[in-house]
Scaffold this motif. Sequence first.
Motif, PDB file in Angstrom:
ATOM      1  N   ASP A 116      -0.142  -4.270  -3.235  1.00 43.94           N
ATOM      2  CA  ASP A 116       0.032  -4.920  -2.073  1.00 43.94           C
ATOM      3  C   ASP A 116      -1.383  -5.846  -1.597  1.00 43.94           C
ATOM      4  OD1 ASP A 116      -0.957  -2.433  -1.079  1.00 43.94           O
ATOM      5  OD2 ASP A 116       0.221  -2.804   0.708  1.00 43.94           O
TER       6      ASP A 116
ATOM      7  N   ASP B 217       1.910  -4.294   2.342  1.00 43.09           N
ATOM      8  CA  ASP B 217       3.201  -3.728   2.294  1.00 43.09           C
ATOM      9  C   ASP B 217       4.061  -4.971   1.768  1.00 43.09           C
ATOM     10  OD1 ASP B 217       2.455  -1.405   2.910  1.00 43.09           O
ATOM     11  OD2 ASP B 217       3.387  -1.424   4.908  1.00 43.09           O
TER      12      ASP B 217
ATOM     13  N   GLY C  81       6.200  -8.189  -0.198  1.00 38.52           N
ATOM     14  CA  GLY C  81       6.882  -8.592  -1.152  1.00 38.52           C
ATOM     15  C   GLY C  81       6.967 -10.071  -1.606  1.00 38.52           C
ATOM     16  N   LYS C  82       8.454 -10.346  -1.778  1.00 38.94           N
ATOM     17  CA  LYS C  82       8.474 -11.775  -2.311  1.00 38.94           C
ATOM     18  C   LYS C  82       8.338 -12.869  -1.197  1.00 38.94           C
ATOM     19  CE  LYS C  82      13.441 -11.597  -1.623  1.00 38.94           C
ATOM     20  NZ  LYS C  82      14.872 -11.609  -2.275  1.00 38.94           N
TER      21      LYS C  82
ATOM     22  N   ARG D  43       2.149 -16.035  -3.947  1.00 41.57           N
ATOM     23  CA  ARG D  43       2.060 -15.149  -4.718  1.00 41.57           C
ATOM     24  C   ARG D  43       1.889 -15.686  -6.194  1.00 41.57           C
ATOM     25  NH1 ARG D  43       8.862 -14.011  -5.434  1.00 41.57           N
ATOM     26  NH2 ARG D  43       9.382 -16.150  -5.481  1.00 41.57           N
TER      27      ARG D  43
ATOM     28  N   ARG E 141       5.838  -6.095  -6.540  1.00 40.67           N
ATOM     29  CA  ARG E 141       5.802  -6.968  -5.411  1.00 40.67           C
ATOM     30  C   ARG E 141       6.223  -8.235  -5.429  1.00 40.67           C
ATOM     31  NH1 ARG E 141       4.130  -4.047  -1.332  1.00 40.67           N
ATOM     32  NH2 ARG E 141       3.170  -1.893  -2.204  1.00 40.67           N
TER      33      ARG E 141
ATOM     34  N   ARG F 299      10.118  -8.212  -4.959  1.00 42.95           N
ATOM     35  CA  ARG F 299      10.626  -7.106  -4.042  1.00 42.95           C
ATOM     36  C   ARG F 299      10.960  -7.670  -2.757  1.00 42.95           C
ATOM     37  NH1 ARG F 299       7.000  -3.387  -0.670  1.00 42.95           N
ATOM     38  NH2 ARG F 299       7.798  -4.996   0.840  1.00 42.95           N
ATOM     39  N   ASP F 300      12.294  -7.116  -2.169  1.00 44.53           N
ATOM     40  CA  ASP F 300      12.790  -7.476  -0.993  1.00 44.53           C
ATOM     41  C   ASP F 300      11.791  -6.980   0.281  1.00 44.53           C
ATOM     42  OD1 ASP F 300      15.116  -9.113  -1.882  1.00 44.53           O
ATOM     43  OD2 ASP F 300      16.125  -7.101  -2.340  1.00 44.53           O
TER      44      ASP F 300
ATOM     45  N   ILE G  65      13.525  -3.916  -6.097  1.00 38.83           N
ATOM     46  CA  ILE G  65      12.128  -3.837  -6.117  1.00 38.83           C
ATOM     47  C   ILE G  65      11.896  -4.943  -7.303  1.00 38.83           C
ATOM     48  CG2 ILE G  65      10.015  -2.780  -7.030  1.00 38.83           C
ATOM     49  CD1 ILE G  65      11.288  -0.371  -5.768  1.00 38.83           C
TER      50      ILE G  65
ATOM     51  N   GLU H 209       5.176   3.324   1.630  1.00 41.81           N
ATOM     52  CA  GLU H 209       5.881   2.929   0.623  1.00 41.81           C
ATOM     53  C   GLU H 209       6.128   3.646  -0.436  1.00 41.81           C
ATOM     54  OE1 GLU H 209       5.314  -1.737   0.281  1.00 41.81           O
ATOM     55  OE2 GLU H 209       3.356  -1.010   0.224  1.00 41.81           O
TER      56      GLU H 209
ATOM     57  N   TYR I 248      14.005   1.890  -1.624  1.00 39.59           N
ATOM     58  CA  TYR I 248      15.151   1.174  -2.419  1.00 39.59           C
ATOM     59  C   TYR I 248      15.733   2.261  -3.251  1.00 39.59           C
ATOM     60  CZ  TYR I 248      12.080  -2.352  -0.743  1.00 39.59           C
ATOM     61  OH  TYR I 248      11.321  -3.075   0.238  1.00 39.59           O
TER      62      TYR I 248
END
Length: 335
Positions: free
Chosen positions: A105, A112, A114-115, A120, A166, A169-170, A187, A224, A229
């Motif tokens: 991350d 922490d 994600g998408k 990104r 990452r 990932r939701d 994920i 995490e 998930y």
Amino acid sequence: MKKLVLLGLLVWAGCRTPKTETAASSSQQPVTRIAFGSCSHQKRPQPLWDDIVAQKPDVWIWLGDNIYGDSENLDTLKAKYDLQKSNPVYGQLRQSTKIIGVWDDHDYGVNDGGKEYPRRKESQQLMLDFLDVPASSPLRKQEGAYSSHVYGPKGQRVKVILLDGRYFRDPLKKVNKVNTPDPSGDILGEAQWQWLEQQLTHSDADVHIIGCGIQFLANEHIYEKWGNYPTARQRFFDLLSKTKPKGAMLISGDRHIAEVSKITVPGLGYDLYDITSSGLTHTSKPREEPNALRVGKVVFDLNYGLFSIDWARKTATVRINGDNQATYLTQEISF
């Protein structure tokens, strides 16, 4: 076509300026030493690189938090990568060893995250720059930082599969600001799932090292983990049961501790280990932390992981090592 794809992977796996010319041919030599680690703050002292260089690993695997970027400003991220890369002893490792890796991350750009992280795509290019991935590599056009690397001749072949936890990932589900399992969350994202199944199906590798920034197995802590998930975690186990890769071993980072966890996956035929190594520059203060799957103790000293593969005995001995040639944990895994 398969030969071209394999060649591209081999070239990327070894491609740094000093080694470009021999990358493809040298990758056909059996590898016996693979080192890995995570959580390296670019501004902190980095006392482990000389220990790692002394081990003469064939491959070094970054497992995330390779810098502490935590920014949407690309110039900020690049400057931090440049600082990490300028470390002279790490430079020695780059000269002598194949460098591969994936992010977690903080190098991705947000704690922490994600998408939902808006930079990104651009951040992925900076990470590939850091790893000296050629501009012509297919990984430059791929969404997501996952990759596969094959080393050694048939009969002594290692496949390293690095998963991007990452990009697709939701968001984490939180209840009263505490991470809570989300059965509906994913994920890897469907494209990466399909790719992973292709990498495992009918693979001719004798050892499969599968890495991700966050822990696969440890499931009781509040941070995490794949366990946030549970549907995705079970899908991963089911995929291993279905494809039955030889000698699968998991590696992870993130936690600022080192530990070894073990689980029995129905249908796989052997115990599955997750070796967590974190961190290279800073670790958590000693504390009690439950993990029913843990084998051995928790390590709170600066550390890195090292696989030593004995092809004659068909064993991989993994050690959690530290500064001044210290060894904190040892686990032998048959394959």
